[in-house]
Write a protein that holds these residues in place. Sequence first.
Motif, PDB file in Angstrom:
ATOM      1  N   VAL A  95       0.819  -1.205   0.000  1.00  0.00           N
ATOM      2  CA  VAL A  95       0.000   0.000   0.000  1.00  0.00           C
ATOM      3  C   VAL A  95       0.854   1.256   0.000  1.00  0.00           C
ATOM      4  CG1 VAL A  95      -1.926  -1.138   1.138  1.00  0.00           C
ATOM      5  CG2 VAL A  95      -0.145  -0.101   2.525  1.00  0.00           C
ATOM      6  N   ARG A  96       2.132   1.151  -0.258  1.00  0.00           N
ATOM      7  CA  ARG A  96       3.010   2.307  -0.248  1.00  0.00           C
ATOM      8  C   ARG A  96       2.835   3.095  -1.540  1.00  0.00           C
ATOM      9  NH1 ARG A  96       8.750   0.498   0.801  1.00  0.00           N
ATOM     10  NH2 ARG A  96       7.836   0.136   2.861  1.00  0.00           N
ATOM     11  N   PRO A  97       2.480   4.387  -1.467  1.00  0.00           N
ATOM     12  CA  PRO A  97       2.248   5.159  -2.684  1.00  0.00           C
ATOM     13  C   PRO A  97       3.540   5.556  -3.361  1.00  0.00           C
ATOM     14  CG  PRO A  97       2.015   6.567  -0.765  1.00  0.00           C
ATOM     15  CD  PRO A  97       2.255   5.174  -0.252  1.00  0.00           C
ATOM     16  N   SER A  98       3.435   5.869  -4.610  1.00  0.00           N
ATOM     17  CA  SER A  98       4.556   6.424  -5.351  1.00  0.00           C
ATOM     18  C   SER A  98       4.400   7.931  -5.336  1.00  0.00           C
ATOM     19  CB  SER A  98       4.552   5.897  -6.793  1.00  0.00           C
ATOM     20  OG  SER A  98       5.576   6.501  -7.536  1.00  0.00           O
ATOM     21  N   HIS A  99       5.173   8.577  -4.446  1.00  0.00           N
ATOM     22  CA  HIS A  99       4.984  10.012  -4.250  1.00  0.00           C
ATOM     23  C   HIS A  99       5.303  10.828  -5.492  1.00  0.00           C
ATOM     24  CE1 HIS A  99       5.220   8.477  -0.095  1.00  0.00           C
ATOM     25  NE2 HIS A  99       4.477   9.515   0.219  1.00  0.00           N
ATOM     26  N   ALA A 100       6.110  10.287  -6.370  1.00  0.00           N
ATOM     27  CA  ALA A 100       6.419  11.028  -7.597  1.00  0.00           C
ATOM     28  C   ALA A 100       5.171  11.242  -8.442  1.00  0.00           C
ATOM     29  CB  ALA A 100       7.475  10.283  -8.395  1.00  0.00           C
ATOM     30  N   LEU A 101       4.197  10.330  -8.337  1.00  0.00           N
ATOM     31  CA  LEU A 101       2.967  10.453  -9.123  1.00  0.00           C
ATOM     32  C   LEU A 101       2.053  11.567  -8.638  1.00  0.00           C
ATOM     33  CD1 LEU A 101       2.076   6.675  -9.625  1.00  0.00           C
ATOM     34  CD2 LEU A 101       3.106   8.240 -11.273  1.00  0.00           C
ATOM     35  N   LEU A 102       2.333  12.132  -7.451  1.00  0.00           N
ATOM     36  CA  LEU A 102       1.493  13.221  -6.945  1.00  0.00           C
ATOM     37  C   LEU A 102       1.590  14.463  -7.814  1.00  0.00           C
ATOM     38  CD1 LEU A 102       2.147  12.925  -3.105  1.00  0.00           C
ATOM     39  CD2 LEU A 102       0.098  12.253  -4.356  1.00  0.00           C
ATOM     40  N   VAL A 103       2.638  14.517  -8.636  1.00  0.00           N
ATOM     41  CA  VAL A 103       2.768  15.664  -9.554  1.00  0.00           C
ATOM     42  C   VAL A 103       1.571  15.713 -10.503  1.00  0.00           C
ATOM     43  CG1 VAL A 103       4.172  16.628 -11.412  1.00  0.00           C
ATOM     44  CG2 VAL A 103       5.279  15.608  -9.419  1.00  0.00           C
ATOM     45  N   ILE A 104       1.010  14.570 -10.859  1.00  0.00           N
ATOM     46  CA  ILE A 104      -0.097  14.525 -11.824  1.00  0.00           C
ATOM     47  C   ILE A 104      -1.349  15.215 -11.274  1.00  0.00           C
ATOM     48  CG2 ILE A 104      -1.622  13.010 -13.141  1.00  0.00           C
ATOM     49  CD1 ILE A 104       0.666  11.005 -13.277  1.00  0.00           C
ATOM     50  N   PRO A 105      -1.895  14.810 -10.101  1.00  0.00           N
ATOM     51  CA  PRO A 105      -3.093  15.496  -9.612  1.00  0.00           C
ATOM     52  C   PRO A 105      -2.839  16.956  -9.243  1.00  0.00           C
ATOM     53  CG  PRO A 105      -2.286  13.929  -7.966  1.00  0.00           C
ATOM     54  CD  PRO A 105      -1.545  13.668  -9.234  1.00  0.00           C
ATOM     55  N   LEU A 106      -1.638  17.253  -8.715  1.00  0.00           N
ATOM     56  CA  LEU A 106      -1.334  18.655  -8.413  1.00  0.00           C
ATOM     57  C   LEU A 106      -1.315  19.492  -9.683  1.00  0.00           C
ATOM     58  CD1 LEU A 106       1.480  18.245  -5.729  1.00  0.00           C
ATOM     59  CD2 LEU A 106      -0.821  19.162  -5.362  1.00  0.00           C
ATOM     60  N   GLY A 107      -0.721  18.950 -10.733  1.00  0.00           N
ATOM     61  CA  GLY A 107      -0.705  19.665 -12.012  1.00  0.00           C
ATOM     62  C   GLY A 107      -2.098  19.860 -12.571  1.00  0.00           C
ATOM     63  N   LEU A 108      -2.958  18.851 -12.418  1.00  0.00           N
ATOM     64  CA  LEU A 108      -4.337  18.977 -12.900  1.00  0.00           C
ATOM     65  C   LEU A 108      -5.093  20.070 -12.154  1.00  0.00           C
ATOM     66  CD1 LEU A 108      -5.288  15.202 -13.304  1.00  0.00           C
ATOM     67  CD2 LEU A 108      -4.969  16.878 -15.130  1.00  0.00           C
ATOM     68  N   ILE A 109      -4.879  20.153 -10.841  1.00  0.00           N
ATOM     69  CA  ILE A 109      -5.544  21.211 -10.066  1.00  0.00           C
ATOM     70  C   ILE A 109      -5.119  22.585 -10.562  1.00  0.00           C
ATOM     71  CG2 ILE A 109      -5.658  22.291  -7.786  1.00  0.00           C
ATOM     72  CD1 ILE A 109      -5.587  19.520  -6.555  1.00  0.00           C
ATOM     73  N   ILE A 110      -3.817  22.747 -10.764  1.00  0.00           N
ATOM     74  CA  ILE A 110      -3.312  24.052 -11.226  1.00  0.00           C
ATOM     75  C   ILE A 110      -3.851  24.380 -12.619  1.00  0.00           C
ATOM     76  CG2 ILE A 110      -1.229  25.313 -11.871  1.00  0.00           C
ATOM     77  CD1 ILE A 110       0.236  23.722  -9.678  1.00  0.00           C
ATOM     78  N   LEU A 111      -3.826  23.429 -13.536  1.00  0.00           N
ATOM     79  CA  LEU A 111      -4.305  23.678 -14.905  1.00  0.00           C
ATOM     80  C   LEU A 111      -5.793  24.012 -14.930  1.00  0.00           C
ATOM     81  CD1 LEU A 111      -2.423  20.878 -16.889  1.00  0.00           C
ATOM     82  CD2 LEU A 111      -1.993  23.346 -16.950  1.00  0.00           C
ATOM     83  N   ILE A 112      -6.579  23.274 -14.165  1.00  0.00           N
ATOM     84  CA  ILE A 112      -8.032  23.527 -14.154  1.00  0.00           C
ATOM     85  C   ILE A 112      -8.338  24.881 -13.530  1.00  0.00           C
ATOM     86  CG2 ILE A 112     -10.235  22.739 -13.189  1.00  0.00           C
ATOM     87  CD1 ILE A 112      -9.178  19.870 -13.460  1.00  0.00           C
ATOM     88  N   MET A 113      -7.618  25.247 -12.461  1.00  0.00           N
ATOM     89  CA  MET A 113      -7.820  26.559 -11.840  1.00  0.00           C
ATOM     90  C   MET A 113      -7.485  27.683 -12.815  1.00  0.00           C
ATOM     91  SD  MET A 113      -6.293  25.997  -7.982  1.00  0.00           S
ATOM     92  CE  MET A 113      -6.387  27.781  -7.661  1.00  0.00           C
ATOM     93  N   ILE A 114      -6.364  27.554 -13.513  1.00  0.00           N
ATOM     94  CA  ILE A 114      -5.977  28.596 -14.472  1.00  0.00           C
ATOM     95  C   ILE A 114      -6.998  28.694 -15.591  1.00  0.00           C
ATOM     96  CG2 ILE A 114      -4.258  29.247 -16.188  1.00  0.00           C
ATOM     97  CD1 ILE A 114      -2.127  28.011 -14.369  1.00  0.00           C
ATOM     98  N   ALA A 115      -7.431  27.549 -16.114  1.00  0.00           N
ATOM     99  CA  ALA A 115      -8.423  27.557 -17.185  1.00  0.00           C
ATOM    100  C   ALA A 115      -9.740  28.142 -16.714  1.00  0.00           C
ATOM    101  CB  ALA A 115      -8.631  26.135 -17.705  1.00  0.00           C
ATOM    102  N   ASP A 116     -10.133  27.846 -15.464  1.00  0.00           N
ATOM    103  CA  ASP A 116     -11.406  28.354 -14.939  1.00  0.00           C
ATOM    104  C   ASP A 116     -11.373  29.868 -14.802  1.00  0.00           C
ATOM    105  OD1 ASP A 116     -13.991  28.044 -13.983  1.00  0.00           O
ATOM    106  OD2 ASP A 116     -13.342  27.896 -11.893  1.00  0.00           O
TER     107      ASP A 116
END
Length: 373
Positions: A14-35
């Motif tokens: 159940v250990r997460p791959s912390h490097a993959l957190l860049v994906i959801p963080l990037g999506l939040i930033i992109l959606i906020m900018i687009a909004d």
Amino acid sequence: MGAKSDTPEARRAVRPSHALLVIPLGLIILIMIADVFTGRSSQLGPLLIVAPAVTASFAGPRLTGLMGALAVAGQVLSAFAEGSGLTAGLEIQVIGLAVVSGFLVALRAVRDLRERQLAHTRSIAAAAQEVLIRPLPRRAGPLRIATDYIAAELDARVGGDLFAAVRADRVTRVIIGDVRGKGLPVIKDTSLLLGAFHGSAYRNLSLPHMAIHLGNAMYWNWANAADDDPEADESFVTVLLLDFPDNVGRVETISCGHPPPLLLHEGKISALDARSPGLPLGITVPSVDQYVVDTFSFVAGDVLLLYTDGVVEAASPNGTFYPLPKRMAAWDGTGGPERLVRHVHEDLLSHARGPLGDDAALIAIQRLADRTE
């Protein structure tokens, strides 16, 4: 004392791959900018739910909840950045985003619990395999031994194939067999047979009397279980028994319906076929005249390969059975029995191009020139 479920294997599961957190963080930033740039004409804030949804696919409930909270905060900040402020519509969107994020956290928590339970079950199965099928010694008198077990089912640890070896009176006695069936009943039958083998191996029984002892154990076990188990009357086990004397270059065998071993002698492969193979154990009450001892030369440098029918019955996608003698002959002869077992293992899986149809066990035994213990 019960086994701990918080094992290293469970934590790794159940250990997460912390490097993959860049994906959801990037999506939040992109959606906020687009909004913000699209203004009030487009409502892109609800798309922020994709961030915790993506996080739940690889991370635990805590990081999923954190990403859900960031998504909620991002939706609120986007609304104020574009000048719309806190409206009734925004409140509904925020509540909806928070509720869905909560569901994702709960689902991820349930999944983590199941993964920990599965890892715990696997660790118990591994322990059961070590108790039930003890690893063969790498050296036994003048013999060098290597083994391999390939389970037909993914993550399976214990099946119907079995093997064991004991040392007594300067002789190494080996058994390899295959119990008919699948599941828990097979594990019980395997345990019974190996227990009978280990329990009687030090009584200096001859090979025929050993076969009779094992045959009686299996026959009467299934006969007494016939009322509770409808398949008991059809149960049997194929077995190959072998004796390797320390000071004599030979091997003595009894086949109880088991495939013949393959001998590599001076670069040539030959099957050690039994003159009169006996019936598989458990079919009838055994008698001494059912089992004939065959004696074969087995001198220093020779290699003997024992196997179960899961090896030779492994089919390729076009239905061709695995040609074990031919593939064994392709081994370059280096690396000893360990390399031979690894060679057959890799080649067998390449031949099948997928999971095997049955469990497969391999034992490679080489006689060394040094006969010291």
